[in-house]
Design a protein around this motif. Structure first.
Motif, PDB file in Angstrom:
ATOM      1  N   ALA A  59       3.498   7.579  -1.792  1.00 56.11           N
ATOM      2  CA  ALA A  59       2.225   7.966  -1.180  1.00 56.11           C
ATOM      3  C   ALA A  59       1.204   8.305  -2.251  1.00 56.11           C
ATOM      4  O   ALA A  59       0.003   8.219  -2.047  1.00 56.11           O
ATOM      5  CB  ALA A  59       2.426   9.157  -0.252  1.00 56.11           C
ATOM      6  N   GLU A  60       1.696   8.720  -3.427  1.00 53.16           N
ATOM      7  CA  GLU A  60       0.843   8.983  -4.573  1.00 53.16           C
ATOM      8  C   GLU A  60       1.293   8.058  -5.682  1.00 53.16           C
ATOM      9  O   GLU A  60       2.396   7.539  -5.658  1.00 53.16           O
ATOM     10  CB  GLU A  60       0.958  10.446  -5.017  1.00 53.16           C
ATOM     11  CG  GLU A  60       0.595  11.420  -3.906  1.00 53.16           C
ATOM     12  CD  GLU A  60       0.921  12.846  -4.281  1.00 53.16           C
ATOM     13  OE1 GLU A  60       1.590  13.034  -5.304  1.00 53.16           O
ATOM     14  OE2 GLU A  60       0.516  13.747  -3.549  1.00 53.16           O
ATOM     15  N   THR A  61       0.454   7.877  -6.685  1.00 56.51           N
ATOM     16  CA  THR A  61       0.772   6.907  -7.723  1.00 56.51           C
ATOM     17  C   THR A  61       1.595   7.498  -8.858  1.00 56.51           C
ATOM     18  O   THR A  61       1.444   7.138 -10.015  1.00 56.51           O
ATOM     19  CB  THR A  61      -0.516   6.286  -8.292  1.00 56.51           C
ATOM     20  OG1 THR A  61      -1.401   7.332  -8.682  1.00 56.51           O
ATOM     21  CG2 THR A  61      -1.174   5.411  -7.267  1.00 56.51           C
ATOM     22  N   ASN A  85      -8.299   4.279  -5.808  1.00 55.69           N
ATOM     23  CA  ASN A  85      -7.062   4.701  -5.157  1.00 55.69           C
ATOM     24  C   ASN A  85      -6.610   6.055  -5.689  1.00 55.69           C
ATOM     25  O   ASN A  85      -6.188   6.936  -4.930  1.00 55.69           O
ATOM     26  CB  ASN A  85      -5.982   3.638  -5.406  1.00 55.69           C
ATOM     27  CG  ASN A  85      -4.724   3.885  -4.610  1.00 55.69           C
ATOM     28  OD1 ASN A  85      -4.149   4.957  -4.669  1.00 55.69           O
ATOM     29  ND2 ASN A  85      -4.280   2.878  -3.890  1.00 55.69           N
ATOM     30  N   LYS A 136       0.828  -1.198   0.000  1.00 59.82           N
ATOM     31  CA  LYS A 136       0.000   0.000   0.000  1.00 59.82           C
ATOM     32  C   LYS A 136       0.871   1.261   0.000  1.00 59.82           C
ATOM     33  O   LYS A 136       2.042   1.214   0.384  1.00 59.82           O
ATOM     34  CB  LYS A 136      -0.908   0.008   1.232  1.00 59.82           C
ATOM     35  CG  LYS A 136      -1.822  -1.200   1.323  1.00 59.82           C
ATOM     36  CD  LYS A 136      -2.639  -1.157   2.603  1.00 59.82           C
ATOM     37  CE  LYS A 136      -3.506  -2.400   2.735  1.00 59.82           C
ATOM     38  NZ  LYS A 136      -4.287  -2.401   3.998  1.00 59.82           N
ATOM     39  N   PRO A 137       0.294   2.401  -0.417  1.00 63.63           N
ATOM     40  CA  PRO A 137       1.042   3.657  -0.366  1.00 63.63           C
ATOM     41  C   PRO A 137       1.627   3.896   1.019  1.00 63.63           C
ATOM     42  O   PRO A 137       0.928   3.771   2.025  1.00 63.63           O
ATOM     43  CB  PRO A 137      -0.022   4.702  -0.714  1.00 63.63           C
ATOM     44  CG  PRO A 137      -0.980   3.963  -1.591  1.00 63.63           C
ATOM     45  CD  PRO A 137      -1.054   2.582  -1.000  1.00 63.63           C
TER      46      PRO A 137
END
Length: 247
Positions: free
Chosen positions: A88-90, A180, A41-42
């Motif tokens: 934390a971001e994609t 997400n 996960k982030p």
């Protein structure tokens, strides 16, 4: 003399032999899959290079060659002295959406509408497809919300995880990734609205908690229509209340 197709092909052949995937390519594919399906996960920290070498049964060079493109794509981020983390971001795939939404009221309207489209249907499919571990994860987030009614930051974190876990329970990787992507902006918007009226935060949290419980109950019962309707009520109520604060 007419040039034949064979002579053209021999001059400049646009087709190339298929190359076998390298060890680092295989590692890249595995890590991307773990991020895509939500196993990583982030914010999660990856094992150390030494540990990754043991798990993949490869040398450090292969691990390092695999991590570099993932960091370049923005899927991972390296922190000096700390290790490698899931971003934390994609990364680059998420930025265009964020840039289009920031400071744009019509963009926020589109965001809320997109959320409604995605999350109501996610609740429906979660009710039909959730595995026991999915239900446990969703229940855990609701319990966390109940225990943090007077702690807005923690409450919002459990709230976000509630929606992530429902998306995961659909067993649909694409839907999970779409939710997400937009969820970060949703949480930012919610946080901004709540800071404008801190005296109403706890009251709104109690309403939200009760509605989350309704969604959870419908999912546990396996009633897709009820889950979708409960999520619809929650999103409509939350949107109305948050927009009311903004006025």
């Amino acid at each position: 003399m007419t040039e034949t197709a064979e002579s053209k092909q021999s001059a400049v052949d646009p087709f190339r032999q298929v190359e076998r995937a390298t060890i680092s390519d295989t590692i890249v594919a595995q890590i991307r899959e773990l991020v895509t399906n939500g196993t990583l996960k982030p914010g999660d920290r990856l094992p150390s290079e030494r540990d990754l070498c043991k798990r993949f049964a490869v040398g450090r060079t292969s691990v390092r060659e695999a991590l570099k493109p993932l960091i370049t794509m923005g899927l991972l981020e390296g922190r000096i002295g700390s290790g490698t983390y899931v971003a934390a971001e994609t990364g680059q795939f998420r930025k265009p959406l964020e840039w289009g939404l920031l400071g744009d009221l019509s963009g926020q309207d589109d965001l809320v509408e997109a959320r409604h489209m995605l999350e109501t249907n996610a609740a429906y499919w979660a009710a039909l497809r959730a595995e026991p571990d999915n239900l446990t994860a969703i229940e855990t987030t609701v319990q966390g919300m109940a225990e943090s009614l007077r702690q807005p930051e923690h409450f919002q974190e459990f709230d976000a995880n509630f929606h992530f876990e429902i998306a995961r329970a659909t067993q649909n990787k694409i839907l999970f990734r779409l939710i997400n992507v937009i969820r970060g902006q949703i949480q930012t918007w919610i946080g901004e609205r709540l800071t404008l009226s801190s005296d109403r935060t706890e009251a709104l949290a109690e309403i939200s908690l009760n509605q989350h419980r309704e969604v959870l109950a419908a999912i546990i019962s396996g009633d897709g229509d009820a889950a979708r309707d409960a999520m619809d009520r929650h999103i409509q109520t939350a949107t109305r209340d948050l927009r009311g604060i903004a006025k």
